[in-house]
Design a protein around this motif. Structure first.
Motif, PDB file in Angstrom:
ATOM      1  N   ASP A 144       0.845  -1.095  -0.024  1.00 24.23           N
ATOM      2  CA  ASP A 144       0.133   0.012  -0.035  1.00 24.23           C
ATOM      3  C   ASP A 144       0.924   1.424   0.053  1.00 24.23           C
ATOM      4  O   ASP A 144       0.672   2.001  -0.850  1.00 24.23           O
TER       5      ASP A 144
ATOM      6  N   ARG B 299       1.445   3.598  -3.237  1.00 21.40           N
ATOM      7  CA  ARG B 299       0.801   5.092  -3.071  1.00 21.40           C
ATOM      8  C   ARG B 299       2.320   6.071  -3.388  1.00 21.40           C
ATOM      9  O   ARG B 299       2.113   7.050  -4.173  1.00 21.40           O
TER      10      ARG B 299
ATOM     11  N   GLY C 260       2.608   6.543  -6.789  1.00 18.02           N
ATOM     12  CA  GLY C 260       1.371   6.987  -7.397  1.00 18.02           C
ATOM     13  C   GLY C 260       0.506   6.298  -8.347  1.00 18.02           C
ATOM     14  O   GLY C 260      -0.371   6.724  -8.967  1.00 18.02           O
TER      15      GLY C 260
ATOM     16  N   LEU D 275      -1.438   4.031  -6.414  1.00 17.41           N
ATOM     17  CA  LEU D 275      -2.735   4.111  -5.557  1.00 17.41           C
ATOM     18  C   LEU D 275      -2.796   5.546  -5.112  1.00 17.41           C
ATOM     19  O   LEU D 275      -1.815   6.283  -4.819  1.00 17.41           O
ATOM     20  N   PRO D 276      -4.139   6.028  -4.763  1.00 14.75           N
ATOM     21  CA  PRO D 276      -4.310   7.365  -4.368  1.00 14.75           C
ATOM     22  C   PRO D 276      -3.802   7.432  -2.966  1.00 14.75           C
ATOM     23  O   PRO D 276      -3.975   6.710  -2.066  1.00 14.75           O
ATOM     24  N   GLN D 277      -3.378   8.586  -2.652  1.00 17.22           N
ATOM     25  CA  GLN D 277      -3.204   9.125  -1.254  1.00 17.22           C
ATOM     26  C   GLN D 277      -4.447   9.048  -0.469  1.00 17.22           C
ATOM     27  O   GLN D 277      -5.276   9.507  -1.125  1.00 17.22           O
ATOM     28  N   ARG D 278      -4.237   8.615   1.018  1.00 14.16           N
ATOM     29  CA  ARG D 278      -5.084   8.753   1.763  1.00 14.16           C
ATOM     30  C   ARG D 278      -5.249  10.331   2.269  1.00 14.16           C
ATOM     31  O   ARG D 278      -4.388  10.894   2.310  1.00 14.16           O
TER      32      ARG D 278
END
Length: 206
Positions: free
Chosen positions: A194, A198, A201, A203-206
């Protein structure tokens, strides 16, 4: 019985003994680890002489290397079975499959990475390439996820990711040190991916 039949019987006996040697050696490594593997124990279990073991495999390294080849072949087959439709899921699937295989065959995989050749001879290139090919299975999904990235960068990234996953699993399953329950280890691997994906780039940033 003619010469052809006699030769065929000899070949069958030789092949049977070779399989027995490998089965015994693999069983000892799987149960007790590479350090517990002794050529005399293998020969005694098979019912042959130590010389017969050497005749079949050249030397005792030959026995271990054959077991190691079979281990990495089995690992690669499992990894190739991970679905490829979704590249993100494929990355997680490769890591999870590696964990499952390692948990079920820990000593065999450790033998693959820990074996040192007698007399400091170089490790066979074909096995090294097989291991690299297994690690490189993270390359195709990363290419799909990072289409603008340089291929050399992707190749390095795939090796780094798989090496990191291997390190997390190897240490996590090491009973003498920090042993982590497999389910918790699975969560740690997912969290590692995860964070890494992230950072890339993907996965989207939380």
């Amino acid at each position: 019985m003619n010469n052809v039949q006699e030769e065929s019987l000899r070949d069958q006996k030789k092949n049977r003994r070779r399989r027995q040697i490998l089965e015994i050696a693999r069983g000892i490594i799987a149960a007790k680890g590479l350090r517990s593997l002794k050529v005399r124990d293998v020969a005694e279990a098979v019912g042959c002489s130590v010389g017969s073991v050497y005749n079949e495999f050249g030397d005792f390294d030959g026995v271990i290397l054959t077991v190691n080849r079979e281990t990495v072949q089995a690992l690669t087959a499992r990894l190739r079975g991970v679905p490829v439709e979704d590249p993100v899921r494929q990355l997680y699937g490769l890591a999870e499959t590696y964990l499952d295989f390692f948990a079920g065959h820990a000593n065999l995989l450790r033998s693959l990475f820990e074996h040192r050749m007698e007399d400091d001879r170089p490790y066979p290139d074909d096995i090294l390439q097989m291991v690299m090919d297994a690690f490189a299975l993270m390359h195709p999904p990363l290419v799909r996820l990072l289409p603008d990235a340089d291929d050399v960068k992707i190749a390095l990234l795939s090796r780094t990711l798989f090496s990191a996953v291997h390190g997390i699993i190897s240490l996590g399953l090491e009973e003498r040190m920090v042993a982590v329950p497999p389910q918790m280890l699975r969560q740690q691997i997912e969290q590692f991916l995860d964070v890494h994906l992230r950072g890339l780039g993907i996965l989207p940033q939380r």
